[in-house]
Enzyme design. Structure first.
Site, PDB file in Angstrom:
ATOM      1  N   GLU A  92     -17.371  37.629 -39.993  1.00 11.72           N
ATOM      2  CA  GLU A  92     -17.889  36.748 -38.954  1.00 11.72           C
ATOM      3  C   GLU A  92     -17.559  35.266 -39.130  1.00 11.72           C
ATOM      4  O   GLU A  92     -17.236  34.586 -38.150  1.00 11.72           O
ATOM      5  CB  GLU A  92     -19.413  36.904 -38.861  1.00 11.72           C
ATOM      6  N   LEU A 129       5.647  46.678  -3.415  1.00 12.77           N
ATOM      7  CA  LEU A 129       5.576  45.422  -2.661  1.00 12.77           C
ATOM      8  C   LEU A 129       4.714  45.621  -1.420  1.00 12.77           C
ATOM      9  O   LEU A 129       3.868  44.789  -1.082  1.00 12.77           O
ATOM     10  CB  LEU A 129       6.992  45.000  -2.221  1.00 12.77           C
ATOM     11  N   GLY A 167       2.349  47.856  -0.818  1.00  9.03           N
ATOM     12  CA  GLY A 167       0.930  48.012  -1.152  1.00  9.03           C
ATOM     13  C   GLY A 167       0.288  46.660  -1.359  1.00  9.03           C
ATOM     14  O   GLY A 167      -0.834  46.393  -0.911  1.00  9.03           O
ATOM     15  N   CYS A 207      -9.850  48.718 -35.187  1.00 13.12           N
ATOM     16  CA  CYS A 207     -10.631  49.873 -34.701  1.00 13.12           C
ATOM     17  C   CYS A 207      -9.681  50.937 -34.164  1.00 13.12           C
ATOM     18  O   CYS A 207     -10.012  52.107 -34.091  1.00 13.12           O
ATOM     19  CB  CYS A 207     -11.636  49.449 -33.636  1.00 13.12           C
TER      20      CYS A 207
HETATM   21  C1  LIG Z   1      -4.575  45.067 -13.058  1.00 13.90           C
HETATM   22  C2  LIG Z   1      -3.879  44.566 -11.833  1.00 13.90           C
HETATM   23  C3  LIG Z   1      -3.460  43.255 -11.792  1.00 13.90           C
HETATM   24  C4  LIG Z   1      -2.842  42.753 -10.648  1.00 13.90           C
HETATM   25  N1  LIG Z   1      -2.421  41.454 -10.638  1.00 13.90           N
HETATM   26  C5  LIG Z   1      -1.810  40.969  -9.529  1.00 13.90           C
HETATM   27  C6  LIG Z   1      -1.369  39.619  -9.470  1.00 13.90           C
HETATM   28  O1  LIG Z   1      -1.515  38.859 -10.417  1.00 13.90           O
HETATM   29  N2  LIG Z   1      -0.778  39.187  -8.335  1.00 13.90           N
HETATM   30  C7  LIG Z   1      -0.582  40.013  -7.272  1.00 13.90           C
HETATM   31  O2  LIG Z   1      -0.023  39.582  -6.277  1.00 13.90           O
HETATM   32  N3  LIG Z   1      -0.979  41.287  -7.305  1.00 13.90           N
HETATM   33  C8  LIG Z   1      -1.600  41.781  -8.395  1.00 13.90           C
HETATM   34  N4  LIG Z   1      -2.034  43.079  -8.411  1.00 13.90           N
HETATM   35  C9  LIG Z   1      -1.951  43.873  -7.189  1.00 13.90           C
HETATM   36  C10 LIG Z   1      -0.807  44.828  -7.212  1.00 13.90           C
HETATM   37  O3  LIG Z   1       0.383  44.132  -7.017  1.00 13.90           O
HETATM   38  C11 LIG Z   1      -1.090  45.829  -6.116  1.00 13.90           C
HETATM   39  O4  LIG Z   1      -2.168  46.614  -6.550  1.00 13.90           O
HETATM   40  C12 LIG Z   1       0.068  46.725  -5.854  1.00 13.90           C
HETATM   41  O5  LIG Z   1       1.198  46.007  -5.477  1.00 13.90           O
HETATM   42  C13 LIG Z   1      -0.282  47.727  -4.763  1.00 13.90           C
HETATM   43  O6  LIG Z   1       0.792  48.631  -4.650  1.00 13.90           O
HETATM   44  P1  LIG Z   1       0.548  50.181  -4.775  1.00 13.90           P
HETATM   45  O7  LIG Z   1       1.833  50.813  -4.520  1.00 13.90           O
HETATM   46  O8  LIG Z   1      -0.077  50.535  -6.063  1.00 13.90           O
HETATM   47  O9  LIG Z   1      -0.455  50.367  -3.596  1.00 13.90           O
HETATM   48  P2  LIG Z   1      -1.532  51.501  -3.405  1.00 13.90           P
HETATM   49  O10 LIG Z   1      -2.633  51.293  -4.347  1.00 13.90           O
HETATM   50  O11 LIG Z   1      -0.909  52.807  -3.382  1.00 13.90           O
HETATM   51  O12 LIG Z   1      -2.039  51.091  -1.967  1.00 13.90           O
HETATM   52  C14 LIG Z   1      -2.789  49.947  -1.757  1.00 13.90           C
HETATM   53  C15 LIG Z   1      -3.275  49.939  -0.303  1.00 13.90           C
HETATM   54  O13 LIG Z   1      -2.183  49.751   0.551  1.00 13.90           O
HETATM   55  C16 LIG Z   1      -1.986  50.856   1.409  1.00 13.90           C
HETATM   56  N5  LIG Z   1      -0.546  51.019   1.494  1.00 13.90           N
HETATM   57  C17 LIG Z   1       0.339  51.086   0.466  1.00 13.90           C
HETATM   58  N6  LIG Z   1       1.594  51.086   0.931  1.00 13.90           N
HETATM   59  C18 LIG Z   1       1.512  51.028   2.266  1.00 13.90           C
HETATM   60  C19 LIG Z   1       2.458  50.978   3.306  1.00 13.90           C
HETATM   61  N7  LIG Z   1       3.755  50.978   3.067  1.00 13.90           N
HETATM   62  N8  LIG Z   1       2.002  50.926   4.567  1.00 13.90           N
HETATM   63  C20 LIG Z   1       0.701  50.911   4.832  1.00 13.90           C
HETATM   64  N9  LIG Z   1      -0.247  50.946   3.883  1.00 13.90           N
HETATM   65  C21 LIG Z   1       0.155  51.005   2.621  1.00 13.90           C
HETATM   66  C22 LIG Z   1      -2.751  51.975   0.788  1.00 13.90           C
HETATM   67  O14 LIG Z   1      -3.215  52.875   1.736  1.00 13.90           O
HETATM   68  C23 LIG Z   1      -3.897  51.241   0.111  1.00 13.90           C
HETATM   69  O15 LIG Z   1      -4.886  50.971   1.029  1.00 13.90           O
HETATM   70  C24 LIG Z   1      -2.647  43.599  -9.533  1.00 13.90           C
HETATM   71  C25 LIG Z   1      -3.071  44.928  -9.582  1.00 13.90           C
HETATM   72  C26 LIG Z   1      -3.681  45.416 -10.708  1.00 13.90           C
HETATM   73  C27 LIG Z   1      -4.174  46.822 -10.740  1.00 13.90           C
HETATM   74  S1  FES Z   2      -7.590  47.390 -32.902  1.00 12.15           S
HETATM   75 FE1  FES Z   2      -7.182  46.628 -30.943  1.00 12.15          FE
HETATM   76  S2  FES Z   2      -9.071  46.860 -29.939  1.00 12.15           S
HETATM   77 FE2  FES Z   2      -9.557  47.403 -31.943  1.00 12.15          FE
END
Ligand SMILES: Cc1cc2nc3c(=O)[nH]c(=O)nc-3n(C[C@H](O)[C@H](O)[C@H](O)COP(=O)(O)OP(=O)(O)OC[C@H]3O[C@@H](n4cnc5c(N)ncnc54)[C@H](O)[C@@H]3O)c2cc1C
Ligand code: FES
Ligand code: FES
Length: 1393
Positions: free
Chosen positions: A1322, A355, A357, A112
């Site tokens: 299918e 880390l 976050g 797709c």
């Molecule tokens: C699809 C997906 C899969 C994931 N799988 C895993 C997994 O298998 N295992 C796992 O452990 N994690 C997993 N995560 C979590 C991921 O590790 C965290 O979302 C990420 O580390 C958050 O970091 P960020 O910088 O994006 O935080 P942000 O999204 O920017 O912030 C997250 C929160 O923390 C606050 N914040 C950030 N930094 C600080 C700081 N220094 N001081 C105070 N507050 C702060 C923000 O205000 C917010 O509330 C997954 C996330 C996603 C989206």
């Molecule tokens: S080709 Fe990957 S979702 Fe359809």
């Protein structure tokens, strides 16, 4: 001076003065640029459809960093002075495609196409970064990427169509250490020939992509005071702030403007993928500008990471090999932490995720973090800044504190050197006896058990153990000097240290009885919170991990477990059960530690997939039968292919989002909207009261029935649409819809029907018309009387499966003059959409033009279930006299679209002592949901699949229950999947009853041609067409089935904690052809335009139709000299251009469309033949162009349309195939690895073997999803709670067979088939039940291993649920096996003593 947001996209400069700070990069790219490559698949970081490359430039060192990110989570303001590259930026139709695009096309790796641009960007990012390494230069045309890295490059990207094998081949084709010969069917070389050389591939490195334009570099250099201001790129005008110090941050936070505001601190913003934001923030503060938060420092005590350091960066640092000053213990610990972090989320998330976050989410929101657990075991500390003070705390204490407020900032994380942690800690030294220690060893292990081994799935449990073990001279015992045991994700508030267990273990040598004591204490510690799913499983996993850690040290395990090296016929030789478990010990551990290999050979994190395809080509109808690449595939890869949501929004366009009921049966007293920032963005609400005069509240109207568009005063199922909120953007509409507060009342209502049993009690059924009632076979009582044994009233339950097309439901409706409306929609049935919209709006059907060009995955879910979406959109547009578009968010799509039919089955079977079945009766209660949709076809389909074996006599009672669940529709293999599964369950049951080999029972009950004719009257074809029995024999021989059976028995006898199973499953699949139109027109320049009833949903319909057109018109030249293929264009379906388009479904639309086109071409050929002859008589041979020119001059009608109606005698036929699958089950975790699948499928004379191969592999992997991993859960009101990528796990690259061999059988000439072809869409899906059966065999082996001497007969008498997820498998293997095993060890020692 006002700052502006400046960045580049594909080399183009963008400068924005005003931006809503909550705007994501994806939203911007898709709505405000011409680039459409990044797609929205989930909006929560879980699918990879939106992946782009982000490049940053450092003006001081001139370094450009490039990494993949998910643009759906990245906030636009955070990319100031960055450069974005999308798939269009790699290459496109104008500038030439990129080799990645061309290889996707040539390896048939896009169906797709909706996932393809994201896949391309993930691969591009991996190649770019590999090529930057200091590794030796690879041979020309290859990248520096290794085969393993190449395979993992797309580990986080979901594809629902291809089954991944072909995509893996694309990735591997760039690795110099790959044997190109091993790659799959492609257009670059012929399989088997010696042509497989890199020079045949579109050359890597040939096209240099500038990922960071020079103008942006100059701009950065010239416009900044480099050292100070480079970091200060806040955009106050946009409410986006980027302080450069903690002081500045607090100044901001304490300022008046901030005190009253809804403020968000962000780093990567990936947290918004976890915790969805339903309301808007006023201000954002980007913490990345604070240098202190990005510092990485190593000192004599360990390593510190600033809280804003990304997980990817931390991995890179922790893996650095040139740390010669590090003790091997520290290297081990750091590399283990890095390995574990490598399984957190996906590369494109880790590249943004910090880390800090992660830890904040773990602390504040109880997020099931891996990072917290592993850092806890490592003895980490954190530095925290609150409004009043700065604190340094052990991570454990930080996690235990009350959730920190939104003004507390995590500054850094310190991971100490393990030796110092272990030695400085007093532990319980006093407990150790006085012998001097000779050696001191640090052991560190981390574990995670998750539905996907390579990440992109939250763990059921994660853990990390750090131990200081000493060995003694005299006794040689290993004694635990100190230990940290950390567990997380099991359903607790946060990761914990198992302190009691630690204290118990310190000073002890590890014996079975010590371990039993530890486990007892552990069970008191690891108690999941109430309502945690699979809580018993999670507790047992914690025990399993502890056991895995200690098993190599077990003092009383004197004889190491034997391990079996497998012969070549088994994939097992190289297979290790990684499933998320990471383990390993320091090199210098005593010998006993090496036993870990025996226990956990599952340790190879490398994927190394292999495959073989055997395809027989047919040249009779060239170019039909050629494995040509898919039409428009490069456009799909580059992102230029237009899906509905890629059509630019017309002026004044509005956007809609559904408000759905959350109750199964209730009066609706009113709908209010909470007063929030997002609800204030709503433009209006459209509900049932907005149906125009003369129209009807109808959301689906077809031959099978009618259903309402919106619940008016009564809602009848959770998920039912109540209306749509309209707003100026899709995000605003989505958010506003979430603010709806619906008042329900259940007064005077019966309770809802929330089970099929309730439906029976209340006689709530849909009626199946007589012509769709399946026919019984033979005399049941006679068959039962002939039986030696009977099994009566055995139960099977089957749940649902969600379509999970990558493109959710979508439509764009544009009002036209004179009460007309144009609707673009992603549908498999435009004709039904047209009729329904007309009825809803009260206008004639000719006022409604429905257009569908391509669909980003359908699988049946874009059949009738797409129609309410198109209708709602049309209603809003009609009412508001403005264009309205809708693109459902994944959650809404999942709660309202339904899925496969769940059912309860009860069967009774009679059989002889040798396994020959004499009679089968089946009672089936099908949960059809609230409306009929196409459910009335289910009984026929089920029985047809059930008939694949000769049951002697077969009878059934199938009822379609009308319940208060969302409507279930036809998902790929509707009814057939369940029918096949029931058949296999009966066979397995009989075999286990008789204690005989299940495959001998299968064989005994396979049809002869005579019995086949009896069961499938009118569909069997001639005797030679019944290819199944020989196919099975050949497959058994080519896949060394019997040899492997022996090897597996041997393996199982030698391995306690890993068990294998193998199974061979056949399929007989009946398909029915439907009338289909086709229209062929030849334009004056000789180009040809074709319209067909069928829709291109990724199944390659256009490609086959194109081939057919070229073949059929090319017949004018008997020598085939005119290559017409490139002249043919198939155009979008348009209900006012080609009528009676019908429904694209049932696997036969491609061939039916081809046949309609062939007949149209035949008419054109007839019209042109005499002209051609007369021209040739005059001028000798003529070309196509001349012929068409002359035909125009002579007013020949060059357009023909046909409505092909299949003859009764050939309207249905049977498809055959078989698969052998071998699996390995990890008894400790319940993880199942599919070691190998061999599949053979009779495609007749395939119209396009490459397309059919893709269909077969893709369908099979979708079947793996149904049978093994996709848990479809609803709450007690029937509301779907598996409602996104977090909770609903479709197969990924790490869950497909490690070895996947597919053979397409060309069974020759079939007179009544379209050019002798057969269907492929299918039937192969149901063959995935072979994996389920093989898993069952492995579980039997596990149960035998652990059964008590008296209970051995229970080994095979169990039902393995569908899907056979890790908890299900482990529960059946035994949740308490570790304890049983240890108790046995203890008692055997006592006996010896
Ligand atoms: C699809 C997906 C899969 C994931 N799988 C895993 C997994 O298998 N295992 C796992 O452990 N994690 C997993 N995560 C979590 C991921 O590790 C965290 O979302 C990420 O580390 C958050 O970091 P960020 O910088 O994006 O935080 P942000 O999204 O920017 O912030 C997250 C929160 O923390 C606050 N914040 C950030 N930094 C600080 C700081 N220094 N001081 C105070 N507050 C702060 C923000 O205000 C917010 O509330 C997954 C996330 C996603 C989206
Ligand atoms: S080709 Fe990957 S979702 Fe359809
Ligand atoms: S749309 Fe971004 S990851 Fe799915």
């Amino acid at each position: 001076m006002a700052r502006k947001l400046v960045f580049a996209v594909n080399g183009e400069r963008f400068e924005l003065a005003q931006v809503d700070p909550s705007t994501t990069l994806l939203e911007f790219l898709r709505t405000q640029t011409r680039f459409r490559g990044p797609k929205l698949g989930c909006g929560e970081g879980g699918c990879g459809a939106c992946v782009v490359l982000l490049s940053t430039y450092h003006p001081v060192n001139g370094q450009v960093k490039e990494f993949s990110i998910s643009s759906c989570l990245t906030l636009l303001c955070s990319i100031n002075f960055c450069s974005v590259t999308t798939s269009e930026g790699l290459g496109n139709s104008e500038d030439g495609f990129h080799p990645i695009h061309e290889r996707f096309a040539g390896f048939h790796a896009s169906q797709c196409g909706f996932c393809t641009p994201g896949m391309c960007m993930s691969l591009f990012s991996a190649l770019t970064n590999a090529d930057k390494t200091s590794r030796p230069e690879p041979p020309g045309g290859f990248s520096k990427i290794t085969k393993t890295e190449a395979e993992k490059a797309i580990a986080g990207n979901l594809c629902r169509c291809t089954g991944y094998r072909s995509i893996v081949d694309v990735c591997k084709s760039f690795a110099a250490n790959v044997d190109l010969e091993d790659l799959g069917l492609n257009t670059f070389w012929k399989k088997g020939n010696k042509d497989a050389t890199v020079c045949r591939l579109p050359r890597h490195g040939h096209k240099r992509i500038c990922t960071f334009p020079e103008f942006l570099k100059s701009e950065i250099k010239s416009s900044m005071d480099i050292l100070d201001n480079f970091k200060n790129m806040g955009l106050p005008e946009c409410q986006w702030y980027r302080p450069t110090s903690i002081e500045e941050l607090y100044e901001l936070l304490n300022s008046d403007a901030f005190l009253e505001s809804h403020v968000k601190l962000v780093v990567g913003n990936t947290g918004s993928g976890v915790y969805k934001e339903n309301d808007l923030y006023d201000k954002y503060i980007d913490l990345k500008g604070i240098p202190e938060l990005s510092v990485i420092r190593r000192d004599s005590g360990g390593v510190s990471f600033g809280a804003a350091v990304t997980i990817s960066m931390a991995i890179e640092v922790l893996k650095q090999k040139n740390e010669s000053e590090l003790h091997s213990n520290e290297r081990l610990v750091f590399s283990k932490i890095a390995d574990h972090m490598d399984k957190v989320a996906t590369p494109f998330i880790r590249n943004m995720a910090s880390l800090g976050g992660n830890l904040i989410m773990a602390q504040r929101s109880q997020f099931a973090s891996d990072v917290a657990t592993i850092l806890l075991a490592a003895g980490s500390t954190i530095c925290l800044q609150t409004a009043s003070e700065r604190l340094v705390l052990p991570l454990e204490e930080f996690l235990q504190r009350p959730p920190c407020d939104d003004r507390t900032v995590l500054i850094n994380i310190h991971i100490p050197f393990s030796t110092s942690v272990m030695e400085s800690s007093s532990g319980a030294k006093g407990c150790i006896d006085s012998e001097p220690t000779k050696e001191a060893n640090i052991l560190f292990e981390t574990y995670r058990a998750a539905p996907r081994p390579l990440g992109n799935a939250i763990a059921y449990v994660n853990s990390a153990f750090l131990a200081h073990v000493t060995s003694y001279n005299i006794s040689g015992d290993l004694v635990i000097h100190n230990i940290h045991l950390a567990f997380g994700a099991y359903g607790s508030e946060h990761a914990v240290r198992a302190r009691k267990v630690e204290n118990f273990l310190v000073g002890k040598s590890v014996t079975a009885s010590v371990l039993l004591g530890a486990i007892k204490l552990l069970k008191e510690t690891i108690i999941p919170n109430e309502h945690t799913p699979h809580s018993r499983y999670r507790s047992s996993l914690a025990i399993a991990f502890l056991f895995k850690f200690f098993q190599p040290l077990l003092k009383d395990l004197s004889v190491p477990e034997k391990n079996v090296q497998m012969s070549v016929s088994s994939a097992a030789a190289t297979i290790e059960n990684s499933n998320g478990c990471i383990s390993g010990f320091a090199d210098d551990l005593p010998r006993r530690a090496s036993n870990v290999k025996q226990l956990d050979q599952a340790n190879n994190p490398d994927l190394i997939l292999s495959s073989e395809q055997m395809v027989e080509f047919c040249k009779d109808y060239h170019p039909v039968g050629d494995p040509i690449k898919k039409t428009g595939v490069e456009l799909q890869a580059s992102g230029e292919a237009i899906y509905v949501d890629d059509i630019p929004s017309p002026k004044y366009c509005l956007y809609g989002a559904f408000v759905n009921s959350t109750r199964p049966l209730a009066h609706i007293k009113g709908i209010k909207f909470k007063s929030t920032s997002s609800s204030q963005k709503a433009f209006t609400f459209i509900g049932a009261d907005d149906i125009p005069k003369g129209g009807q509240n109808v959301g689906l109207s077809c031959q099978y029935g009618t259903e309402s568009l919106f619940a008016h005063s009564l809602t009848e199922c959770a998920g039912q649409p109540l209306g749509i909120v309209i707003a100026e953007t899709q995000r605003q509409a989505n958010m506003a819809a979430k603010q709806a507060d619906v008042q329900y009342c259940t007064e005077n209502l019966e309770p809802p029907i929330l089970s099929v049993e309730d439906a029976v009690r209340r006689s709530s059924f849909f009626k199946v018309p007589p012509f769709l009632c399946p026919q019984k076979v033979g005399d049941l009582s006679k068959g039962m009387a002939e039986a030696d044994h009977k099994i009566l009233s055995a139960e099977v339950k089957l749940g649902s499966q969600y379509y999970f097309y990558m493109e959710t439901q979508t439509a764009l409706a544009i009002p036209d003059e004179d009460n007309c409306i144009l609707v673009y929609t992603s549908t498999q049935c435009p004709e039904i959409a047209q009729g329904t919209i007309a009825k809803c709006l009260g206008i004639p059907a000719h006022n409604v033009r429905v257009i569908t060009r391509r669909v980003g995955g359908g699988f049946g879910g874009k059949g009738p279930r797409s129609v309410p979406v198109a209708t709602a959109c049309a209603l809003a547009a009609f009412r508001l006299r403005r264009p309205v578009r809708m693109y459902l968010d994944r959650k809404t799509d999942m709660i309202m679209t339904g899925g496969r039919h769940p059912m309860h089955i009860n069967y009774s079977v009679g059989f002889k002592a040798d396994g020959k079945i004499t009679a089968l009766h089946v009672d089936i209660l099908v949960n059809a949901g609230i409306t009929a949709d196409v459910s009335i076809i289910i009984p026929c389909n089920m029985v047809s699949a059930l008939k694949k074996y000769n049951w002697g006599a077969l009878s059934f009672d199938i009822r379609l229950c009308k319940t208060n669940f969302s409507t279930k529709s036809a998902m790929r293999g509707p009814g057939e999947v369940q029918g096949t599964f029931i058949a296999e369950s009966v066979i397995e049951h009989v075999a286990s009853f008789l204690s005989i080999d299940v495959n001998s029972v299968r064989k005994k009950n396979l049809h002869t041609y005579d019995s086949l004719m009896l069961y499938y009257e009118g569909s069997t074809g001639d005797a030679p067409e019944y290819t199944l029995p020989t196919m099975i024999d050949e497959l058994a021989s080519s896949a060394s089935y019997f040899d492997r059976l022996e090897i597996i028995r041997h393996f199982n006898s030698c391995n306690k904690w890993r068990k294998r199973g193998i199974s061979l499953v056949p399929v007989v699949y009946q398909v029915v052809l439907r009338p289909t139109p086709g229209k062929v027109s030849i334009l004056t320049d000789g180009s040809i335009v074709v319209e067909v009833g069928g829709i291109e949903i990724g199944q390659g319909l256009w490609t086959k139709v194109k081939q057919m057109t070229a073949f059929a018109l090319g017949q004018l030249w008997v020598d085939g000299s005119q290559n017409l293929l490139d002249r043919v264009r198939i155009i979008q379906a348009d209900t006012l251009s080609l009528v009676q388009g019908g429904l694209t479904a049932g696997s036969t639309t491609s061939e039916a469309s081809c046949e309609a086109v062939r007949l149209s071409c035949n008419v054109l050929v007839d019209r042109l033949k005499s002209l051609k002859q007369s021209l040739e008589d005059k001028t000798g041979s003529i070309s196509w162009d001349t012929l068409i020119f002359q035909a125009n001059m002579q007013s020949v009608n060059l357009s023909e349309s046909t409505y092909w109606v299949p003859e009764d005698a050939s309207i249905s036929y049977l498809n055959f195939g078989a698969a052998i699958s071998e699996v390995e089950v990890d008894v400790l975790t319940g993880a199942t690895i599919i070691l190998r699948t061999d599949l053979v499928y009779d495609c007749g004379q395939s119209l396009n073997p490459a397309v059919d191969l893709g269909q077969i592999e893709g369908a099979f992997v979708q079947g793996i999803g149904f049978f093994m991993c996709e848990e479809y859960l609803e709450n007690s009101d029937g509301l779907v709670i598996s409602d996104g990528t977090w909770t609903y796990k479709i197969p990924t690259i790490d869950t497909i067979p490690r070895q996947f061999n597919v053979k397409l059988l060309n069974s020759g000439h079939h007179e009544k088939r379209v050019l002798s072809s057969k269907a492929s869409g299918e039937p192969p899906l149901v063959l995935a039940s072979s994996i389920h059966s093989a898993t069952r065999e492995a579980i039997i082996a596990a149960r035998m291993e652990f059964s008590s001497p008296t209970g051995s007969d229970s080994s095979s008498s169990f039902r393995l649920e569908v899907p056979a997820t890790m908890p299900v498998v482990k529960e059946l293997c035994g949740l308490d096996n570790v304890e049983k095993y240890l108790k046995n060890l203890v008692s055997s020692h006592q006996v010896k003593a």
